[in-house]
Design an enzyme around this catalytic site. Sequence first.
Site, PDB file in Angstrom:
ATOM      1  N   THR A  23      -6.471  -1.354  -4.078  1.00  0.00           N
ATOM      2  CA  THR A  23      -6.699  -0.642  -5.337  1.00  0.00           C
ATOM      3  C   THR A  23      -5.644  -1.035  -6.374  1.00  0.00           C
ATOM      4  O   THR A  23      -5.970  -1.648  -7.401  1.00  0.00           O
ATOM      5  CB  THR A  23      -6.690   0.881  -5.087  1.00  0.00           C
ATOM      6  OG1 THR A  23      -7.477   1.150  -3.912  1.00  0.00           O
ATOM      7  CG2 THR A  23      -7.273   1.634  -6.269  1.00  0.00           C
ATOM      8  N   SER A  24      -4.389  -0.719  -6.121  1.00  0.00           N
ATOM      9  CA  SER A  24      -3.357  -1.046  -7.115  1.00  0.00           C
ATOM     10  C   SER A  24      -3.187  -2.553  -7.236  1.00  0.00           C
ATOM     11  O   SER A  24      -2.999  -3.080  -8.344  1.00  0.00           O
ATOM     12  CB  SER A  24      -2.014  -0.419  -6.717  1.00  0.00           C
ATOM     13  OG  SER A  24      -2.122   0.953  -6.510  1.00  0.00           O
ATOM     14  N   VAL A 229      -0.068 -10.972   5.239  1.00  0.00           N
ATOM     15  CA  VAL A 229       1.334 -11.195   4.874  1.00  0.00           C
ATOM     16  C   VAL A 229       2.192 -10.665   6.010  1.00  0.00           C
ATOM     17  O   VAL A 229       2.100  -9.488   6.367  1.00  0.00           O
ATOM     18  CB  VAL A 229       1.685 -10.471   3.558  1.00  0.00           C
ATOM     19  CG1 VAL A 229       3.174 -10.611   3.258  1.00  0.00           C
ATOM     20  CG2 VAL A 229       0.844 -11.013   2.413  1.00  0.00           C
ATOM     21  N   HIS A 515      -5.244  10.477   1.905  1.00  0.00           N
ATOM     22  CA  HIS A 515      -4.379  10.340   0.731  1.00  0.00           C
ATOM     23  C   HIS A 515      -2.927  10.064   1.132  1.00  0.00           C
ATOM     24  O   HIS A 515      -2.012  10.707   0.599  1.00  0.00           O
ATOM     25  CB  HIS A 515      -4.407  11.623  -0.109  1.00  0.00           C
ATOM     26  CG  HIS A 515      -5.727  11.916  -0.743  1.00  0.00           C
ATOM     27  ND1 HIS A 515      -5.984  13.093  -1.429  1.00  0.00           N
ATOM     28  CD2 HIS A 515      -6.857  11.188  -0.824  1.00  0.00           C
ATOM     29  CE1 HIS A 515      -7.226  13.063  -1.889  1.00  0.00           C
ATOM     30  NE2 HIS A 515      -7.776  11.929  -1.525  1.00  0.00           N
ATOM     31  N   HIS A 559      -6.750  13.896  -6.261  1.00  0.00           N
ATOM     32  CA  HIS A 559      -6.982  12.853  -5.253  1.00  0.00           C
ATOM     33  C   HIS A 559      -6.231  11.601  -5.703  1.00  0.00           C
ATOM     34  O   HIS A 559      -5.842  11.492  -6.874  1.00  0.00           O
ATOM     35  CB  HIS A 559      -8.478  12.616  -5.075  1.00  0.00           C
ATOM     36  CG  HIS A 559      -9.180  13.803  -4.441  1.00  0.00           C
ATOM     37  ND1 HIS A 559     -10.069  13.692  -3.402  1.00  0.00           N
ATOM     38  CD2 HIS A 559      -9.092  15.129  -4.713  1.00  0.00           C
ATOM     39  CE1 HIS A 559     -10.506  14.889  -3.056  1.00  0.00           C
ATOM     40  NE2 HIS A 559      -9.930  15.787  -3.851  1.00  0.00           N
TER      41      HIS A 559
HETATM   42  C1  LIG Z   1     -12.275   7.245   3.443  1.00  0.00           C
HETATM   43  C2  LIG Z   1     -11.469   7.471   2.210  1.00  0.00           C
HETATM   44  C3  LIG Z   1     -11.896   8.407   1.269  1.00  0.00           C
HETATM   45  C4  LIG Z   1     -11.147   8.616   0.113  1.00  0.00           C
HETATM   46  N1  LIG Z   1     -11.662   9.391  -0.885  1.00  0.00           N
HETATM   47  C5  LIG Z   1     -11.050   9.428  -2.093  1.00  0.00           C
HETATM   48  C6  LIG Z   1     -11.662  10.036  -3.204  1.00  0.00           C
HETATM   49  O1  LIG Z   1     -12.816  10.472  -3.154  1.00  0.00           O
HETATM   50  N2  LIG Z   1     -10.975  10.094  -4.372  1.00  0.00           N
HETATM   51  C7  LIG Z   1      -9.711   9.595  -4.483  1.00  0.00           C
HETATM   52  O2  LIG Z   1      -9.117   9.715  -5.557  1.00  0.00           O
HETATM   53  N3  LIG Z   1      -9.114   8.985  -3.448  1.00  0.00           N
HETATM   54  C8  LIG Z   1      -9.767   8.846  -2.276  1.00  0.00           C
HETATM   55  N4  LIG Z   1      -9.202   8.173  -1.243  1.00  0.00           N
HETATM   56  C9  LIG Z   1      -7.846   7.641  -1.419  1.00  0.00           C
HETATM   57  C10 LIG Z   1      -7.779   6.410  -2.317  1.00  0.00           C
HETATM   58  O3  LIG Z   1      -8.878   5.577  -2.091  1.00  0.00           O
HETATM   59  C11 LIG Z   1      -6.463   5.691  -2.026  1.00  0.00           C
HETATM   60  O4  LIG Z   1      -5.383   6.549  -2.315  1.00  0.00           O
HETATM   61  C12 LIG Z   1      -6.254   4.427  -2.827  1.00  0.00           C
HETATM   62  O5  LIG Z   1      -7.394   3.618  -2.793  1.00  0.00           O
HETATM   63  C13 LIG Z   1      -5.052   3.691  -2.233  1.00  0.00           C
HETATM   64  O6  LIG Z   1      -4.788   2.536  -2.980  1.00  0.00           O
HETATM   65  P1  LIG Z   1      -3.634   1.550  -2.504  1.00  0.00           P
HETATM   66  O7  LIG Z   1      -3.609   0.437  -3.464  1.00  0.00           O
HETATM   67  O8  LIG Z   1      -2.384   2.333  -2.290  1.00  0.00           O
HETATM   68  O9  LIG Z   1      -4.067   1.038  -1.058  1.00  0.00           O
HETATM   69  P2  LIG Z   1      -5.389   0.257  -0.607  1.00  0.00           P
HETATM   70  O10 LIG Z   1      -6.456   0.381  -1.611  1.00  0.00           O
HETATM   71  O11 LIG Z   1      -5.691   0.702   0.776  1.00  0.00           O
HETATM   72  O12 LIG Z   1      -4.939  -1.272  -0.615  1.00  0.00           O
HETATM   73  C14 LIG Z   1      -4.091  -1.885   0.320  1.00  0.00           C
HETATM   74  C15 LIG Z   1      -4.612  -3.288   0.537  1.00  0.00           C
HETATM   75  O13 LIG Z   1      -3.627  -4.072   1.198  1.00  0.00           O
HETATM   76  C16 LIG Z   1      -4.236  -4.831   2.224  1.00  0.00           C
HETATM   77  N5  LIG Z   1      -3.184  -5.126   3.210  1.00  0.00           N
HETATM   78  C17 LIG Z   1      -2.517  -4.259   3.989  1.00  0.00           C
HETATM   79  N6  LIG Z   1      -1.586  -4.920   4.724  1.00  0.00           N
HETATM   80  C18 LIG Z   1      -1.663  -6.216   4.378  1.00  0.00           C
HETATM   81  C19 LIG Z   1      -0.967  -7.384   4.795  1.00  0.00           C
HETATM   82  N7  LIG Z   1       0.033  -7.345   5.706  1.00  0.00           N
HETATM   83  N8  LIG Z   1      -1.316  -8.585   4.247  1.00  0.00           N
HETATM   84  C20 LIG Z   1      -2.313  -8.659   3.317  1.00  0.00           C
HETATM   85  N9  LIG Z   1      -3.015  -7.564   2.908  1.00  0.00           N
HETATM   86  C21 LIG Z   1      -2.686  -6.364   3.417  1.00  0.00           C
HETATM   87  C22 LIG Z   1      -5.343  -3.923   2.717  1.00  0.00           C
HETATM   88  O14 LIG Z   1      -6.325  -4.618   3.454  1.00  0.00           O
HETATM   89  C23 LIG Z   1      -5.861  -3.330   1.412  1.00  0.00           C
HETATM   90  O15 LIG Z   1      -6.842  -4.140   0.824  1.00  0.00           O
HETATM   91  C24 LIG Z   1      -9.915   7.925  -0.071  1.00  0.00           C
HETATM   92  C25 LIG Z   1      -9.488   6.974   0.863  1.00  0.00           C
HETATM   93  C26 LIG Z   1     -10.273   6.720   1.992  1.00  0.00           C
HETATM   94  C27 LIG Z   1      -9.803   5.681   2.975  1.00  0.00           C
END
Ligand SMILES: Cc1cc2nc3c(=O)[nH]c(=O)nc-3n(C[C@H](O)[C@H](O)[C@H](O)COP(=O)(O)OP(=O)(O)OC[C@H]3O[C@@H](n4cnc5c(N)ncnc54)[C@H](O)[C@@H]3O)c2cc1C
Length: 614
Positions: A23-24, A229, A515, A559
């Site tokens: 996401t980020s 990574v 979350h 959320h």
């Molecule tokens: C089932 C579910 C339902 C949810 N429902 C909601 C909702 O309705 N509303 C809401 O606001 N939030 C919801 N959330 C939470 C929200 O989606 C997350 O907080 C947000 O997407 C997290 O973003 P992020 O960038 O921190 O992590 P992520 O989006 O998880 O991104 C991390 C990325 O890094 C990659 N990665 C990890 N380790 C490595 C590595 N070593 N090398 C290369 N790549 C790697 C992963 O594969 C992934 O693509 C939900 C989450 C889930 C799982």
Amino acid sequence: MGSNITLEPEGSEYDYIICGGGTSGSVLAARLAEDPNNSVLVIEAGQHNSLLENTVMAGGWKNNFDTEADWNIVTEPNPGANGRQVKASRGKFLGGSSGCNGTLCIRGTKQDYDDWNVPGWSGEEVFGYMKKAENFHGKKWFKANEAAHGHDGLLDIEPHDLAPISNLILESMESQGLAFQDDICTTGAIHGSGCGHAPRTVYKGDRTTAANYLLNKGPNLAIKTETTVDKVILEGSGDNLKATAVKIIEKDGKEREIKARKEIIVSSGAYCSPTILLRSGIGPKSELAAHGIECKVDLPGVGKNLMDHLIVFIFYSTTKPNLTNDYLLYKPNALGEAYRQWKEEKRGPLSTFPFGAFGFARLDDRLASDPVWKNASRKEGRDPMGLTSSQPNVEFFSTECYGGPKQYIDYPDGENSHAFSLVAELFAPKSRGEVTLKSADPKDNPVVNHNYLSEELDVVVLSEACRYANEIITLGKGTKDIVGGSWPKTLTHHKHTKREDWAPFVRDNATTCYHPGGTCKMGSSSDPLSVLDSELRVRGVQGLRVADTSVMPLLNQGHTQMPAYAIGEKAADLIKGQFLELNPKGNMVAEVTLKDVKDLGNGSLNGNGTLVLN
Ligand SMILES: Cc1cc2nc3c(=O)[nH]c(=O)nc-3n(C[C@H](O)[C@H](O)[C@H](O)COP(=O)(O)OP(=O)(O)OC[C@H]3O[C@@H](n4cnc5c(N)ncnc54)[C@H](O)[C@@H]3O)c2cc1C
């Protein structure tokens, strides 16, 4: 399309390398690549999202779980939850968890971000970045607060058409004290309690995800999927320690290093970002030593401060047909027709996520006589959870059919039996957990110890939330006459009246709202657990930042996907030297660059990175 897509050009060096295309990370990469002079590489462990239909069909969300598109993380046993282990699924594909989440856009209150107490991350600023990410599409029936929505972002968002059961639940919420507020989930001004609608990351029947940011980008953005990574390579020592390259493992097991000319940004999510830092030698010294990893920076906060929102599904039966969407999914042949509707017409129950009505509540009065609540310590102007009276303690949301995580298997038939739920969610949990390494091997998943419900206050507040939710359904104006009882019918929770009745239910059933956050938190240098400064820079290393929900010092009362988008947007601005312009009241008016500031001749940046007009 092949299974391992690498969008060219792929060079051996990039200006910026982003570890994790979730996401980020996707937002950050796309924004940095808007400058054609920047070369950007995104490295994603999972597949390209275009290979996974269930990342686009919102109703197929959990079909990705337990497959290679899920990190398949399971928590350690949680003593506070009767020793249960909880499946903590995360999206493992381009777009990350934005491609399997519940699509809800619930931003929280501005106070939530003010409470971070980190310069440049006030509620006004974080809300400004959430707005920047958004391209909002209204609907005739939805009364949008236009000033709060963005229309220039890359994330398409629209309101959700309610199933009849959700309209009844809204009526019940109102009759039980939660006043209806237009656009309650967007404005940041919930004022403690209320009910309403939540906009969704869905547009014209398809889920929208952070991977949409990566579409149609120029040749200066490379994406490398199915590549893990392992660690960041650090060169130099002492004050001159610098992140210069990443060590990766490709799909065929080949290991190599890729150099970054300017910066490396770790965006692997709250469970995996700390593990990359730890494998790189950044973290608590003794933990690193236990895995034979040389400590380059002794940062005790890496992996600590793990937080999550816990939810409890409370299911009810109704004998009245066509109120819930069960008949559209569970009657014989219904699922096939639902799939056809989505595939051919982009409509039907699989084209959206089956959450319906939303409520938020303060519980001060309801908890006033509880000894745990009454005797808990609190700061001036705050409740025992650390919240002001403008921040809700809990959220309620309905499901428009039976369903949820995979442990829920008692499906009604959609003909003679129908079910729905009201979910109770705990905000501002007191319990804290940690993420640690299982080993130095990047193929091993992290050890995730959430320590759910280890604090008695969490049990008390969540139990009261369940009691309130049950009153909404069984006594509320819209639903009292249509509730058959609990679902499955062998259960009797609809008869629970006391908080003490609900506590065992909470310990038996509370599960993750997915979350996680806080494991590489920002904070001041005097906070021993802060991993990052206010510009997301890892303490003690040059050229290394973290950008994802791990940076959040506290969770929001909402959320976490909208903050994740905001963190990606803000990280890009920090790197590019851009800032949101705030007027004297602190409201965002425009976005400016350092060059604009110079050209203006009458502005300067204060120590918080905020533009101050002279
Ligand atoms: C089932 C579910 C339902 C949810 N429902 C909601 C909702 O309705 N509303 C809401 O606001 N939030 C919801 N959330 C939470 C929200 O989606 C997350 O907080 C947000 O997407 C997290 O973003 P992020 O960038 O921190 O992590 P992520 O989006 O998880 O991104 C991390 C990325 O890094 C990659 N990665 C990890 N380790 C490595 C590595 N070593 N090398 C290369 N790549 C790697 C992963 O594969 C992934 O693509 C939900 C989450 C889930 C799982």
